[in-house]
Design a protein around this motif. Structure first.
Motif, short mmCIF file in Angstrom:
data_model
loop_
_atom_site.label_atom_id
_atom_site.label_comp_id
_atom_site.label_asym_id
_atom_site.label_seq_id
_atom_site.Cartn_x
_atom_site.Cartn_y
_atom_site.Cartn_z
N UNK A 150 0.83 -1.20 0.00
CA UNK A 150 0.00 0.00 0.00
C UNK A 150 0.87 1.26 0.00
N UNK A 151 1.93 1.24 0.81
CA UNK A 151 2.81 2.41 0.89
C UNK A 151 3.52 2.65 -0.43
N UNK A 152 3.86 1.56 -1.14
CA UNK A 152 4.53 1.71 -2.43
C UNK A 152 3.60 2.36 -3.45
N UNK A 153 2.33 1.96 -3.44
CA UNK A 153 1.37 2.55 -4.38
C UNK A 153 1.18 4.04 -4.08
N UNK A 154 1.14 4.39 -2.79
CA UNK A 154 1.03 5.81 -2.44
C UNK A 154 2.26 6.59 -2.94
N UNK A 155 3.44 5.97 -2.83
CA UNK A 155 4.65 6.61 -3.34
C UNK A 155 4.54 6.84 -4.84
N UNK A 156 4.07 5.80 -5.55
CA UNK A 156 3.94 5.91 -7.01
C UNK A 156 2.88 6.94 -7.40
N UNK A 157 1.81 7.04 -6.61
CA UNK A 157 0.81 8.08 -6.85
C UNK A 157 1.44 9.47 -6.67
N UNK A 158 2.32 9.58 -5.69
CA UNK A 158 3.04 10.83 -5.49
C UNK A 158 3.85 11.20 -6.72
N UNK A 159 4.50 10.18 -7.33
CA UNK A 159 5.28 10.42 -8.54
C UNK A 159 4.38 10.83 -9.70
N UNK A 160 3.20 10.19 -9.79
CA UNK A 160 2.26 10.53 -10.86
C UNK A 160 1.84 12.00 -10.75
N UNK A 161 1.45 12.41 -9.54
CA UNK A 161 0.97 13.79 -9.39
C UNK A 161 2.09 14.81 -9.52
N UNK A 162 3.32 14.38 -9.24
CA UNK A 162 4.45 15.27 -9.51
C UNK A 162 4.57 15.51 -11.01
N UNK A 163 4.42 14.42 -11.79
CA UNK A 163 4.46 14.54 -13.25
C UNK A 163 3.35 15.46 -13.76
N UNK A 164 2.18 15.37 -13.12
CA UNK A 164 1.04 16.19 -13.53
C UNK A 164 1.12 17.61 -12.95
N UNK A 165 2.18 17.82 -12.14
CA UNK A 165 2.39 19.10 -11.46
C UNK A 165 1.23 19.47 -10.53
N UNK A 166 0.60 18.44 -9.98
CA UNK A 166 -0.39 18.64 -8.92
C UNK A 166 0.37 18.42 -7.61
N UNK A 167 1.06 19.47 -7.17
CA UNK A 167 2.02 19.32 -6.08
C UNK A 167 1.35 18.98 -4.74
N UNK A 168 0.17 19.52 -4.48
CA UNK A 168 -0.51 19.24 -3.22
C UNK A 168 -0.84 17.75 -3.09
N UNK A 169 -1.33 17.16 -4.18
CA UNK A 169 -1.65 15.72 -4.13
C UNK A 169 -0.36 14.89 -4.02
N UNK A 170 0.70 15.33 -4.68
CA UNK A 170 1.98 14.62 -4.59
C UNK A 170 2.45 14.59 -3.13
N UNK A 171 2.38 15.73 -2.46
CA UNK A 171 2.80 15.80 -1.05
C UNK A 171 1.88 14.94 -0.18
N UNK A 172 0.58 14.97 -0.48
CA UNK A 172 -0.39 14.20 0.30
C UNK A 172 -0.09 12.70 0.24
N UNK A 173 0.14 12.18 -0.97
CA UNK A 173 0.36 10.73 -1.10
C UNK A 173 1.72 10.30 -0.56
N UNK A 174 2.74 11.13 -0.73
CA UNK A 174 4.01 10.78 -0.09
C UNK A 174 3.86 10.79 1.43
N UNK A 175 3.05 11.70 1.94
CA UNK A 175 2.80 11.73 3.38
C UNK A 175 2.13 10.45 3.87
N UNK A 176 1.17 9.93 3.11
CA UNK A 176 0.50 8.68 3.48
C UNK A 176 1.48 7.51 3.46
N UNK A 177 2.38 7.52 2.46
CA UNK A 177 3.38 6.47 2.37
C UNK A 177 4.36 6.54 3.54
N UNK A 178 4.81 7.76 3.86
CA UNK A 178 5.75 7.95 4.96
C UNK A 178 5.14 7.48 6.28
#
Length: 286
Positions: free
Chosen positions: A218-246
């Motif tokens: 689950x944590x790995x998928x959250x990390x990958x979602x963070x990477x996806x939203x970084x690519x989309x430049x949706x920075x708030x969602x990227x931070x949110x999903x990395x936070x869930x993974x952390x």
């Protein structure tokens, strides 16, 4: 029933002669990342008590160490113990055992950039495992590893083909591996700028995860979602999903996995032009 209760019940089943001890090893190998090293060592001690003194037992215990060292590299050398288990399985003619031992060996080749050796090794693992449905978990893991190597080599069509082969093997019977395969396919779609398709696969993969027994996945998928939203430049969602993974990885004390999150978070803050925050994250977690 949680994992610890399940494996303790299986140990009692072996004592009653209702199960073979390999059933206990198989479950332990599949859930190493869901428990602490202390819990893991306690279970291994109990399994030793019901294991006959044979070369095959030595091979299984060596592979048990291998998996622990993969997730807790400060505790030992996974490559050394993987080769040891491979040769012990070879001594007793256990081809499936040889196949599962080759998985960590391939991973070590990949981690040091020896992609051709990694690919040859994991393809040999698939060959040894054959069509033995008892080992579907490890067959699925092997296809995941093979596809991941193709992804690292930027051979996206080959990666998708192999991930789909893995899905054909595991189907709905091994949901954690199915989730890993789907999330890996999503990573291919990120690389090819098919962001919507990637997002769909990540969400589907999350629905395959049991949050009680698949926390690391689950944590790995959250990390990958963070990477996806970084690519989309949706920075708030990227931070949110990395936070869930952390949050998950900190609870599990998976420090080496946390490094990925902090690196990715630093990238987010750099792109947000918040260099101070990026440097603080780097300094705090070196």
């Amino acid at each position: 029933m949680n994992f610890l209760t399940s494996i303790l019940d299986k140990i009692e089943g072996v004592k009653r002669k209702d199960l073979d001890v390999i059933d206990v090893y198989m479950e332990l190998w599949q859930h190493t990342f869901d428990i602490s090293p202390e819990q893991y060592d306690d279970l291994v001690s109990k399994i030793k008590e019901i294991s006959p003194d044979t070369v095959q037992t030595k091979a299984r215990l060596s592979f048990t160490d291998t998996i622990k060292f993969i997730f807790y590299p400060n505790l030992g050398d996974s490559n050394k113990s993987a080769w040891e288990s491979y040769h012990l399985f070879e001594q007793c003619g256990d081809r499936c055992g040889m196949g599962i031992a080759l998985g960590p060996i391939a991973l070590n080749y990949k981690n040091v950039g020896l992609f051709e050796q990694a690919l040859e090794t994991i393809q040999l693992a698939v060959n040894y495992l054959g069509n033995n449905s008892y080992y579907n978990y490890f067959i699925g893991v092997s296809y995941y590893q093979e596809g991941d190597i193709h992804l690292a080599l930027k051979d996206f069509p080959a990666a998708i083909q192999v991930f789909n082969k893995g899905m054909e093997v595991v189907g709905d019977t091994q949901k954690p591996i199915a989730a890993r395969l789907m999330s890996s396919m999503a990573l291919v779609h990120i690389e090819t700028n098919q962001f919507d398709l990637a997002e769909e696969l990540f969400i589907k993969a999350l629905n395959y995860i049991d949050s009680r027994s698949g926390q690391l996945e689950e944590s790995k998928i959250y990390t990958d979602l963070g990477k996806l939203y970084l690519k989309k430049q949706d920075f708030d969602k990227a931070i949110y999903y990395h936070g869930k993974s952390i949050e998950i990885r900190s609870k599990l004390n998976h420090r080496h996995s946390l490094i990925t999150n902090y690196i990715e978070l630093s990238k987010v803050y750099i792109l947000k032009n918040n260099i101070h925050e990026a440097l603080e994250i780097g300094r705090a977690h070196v």
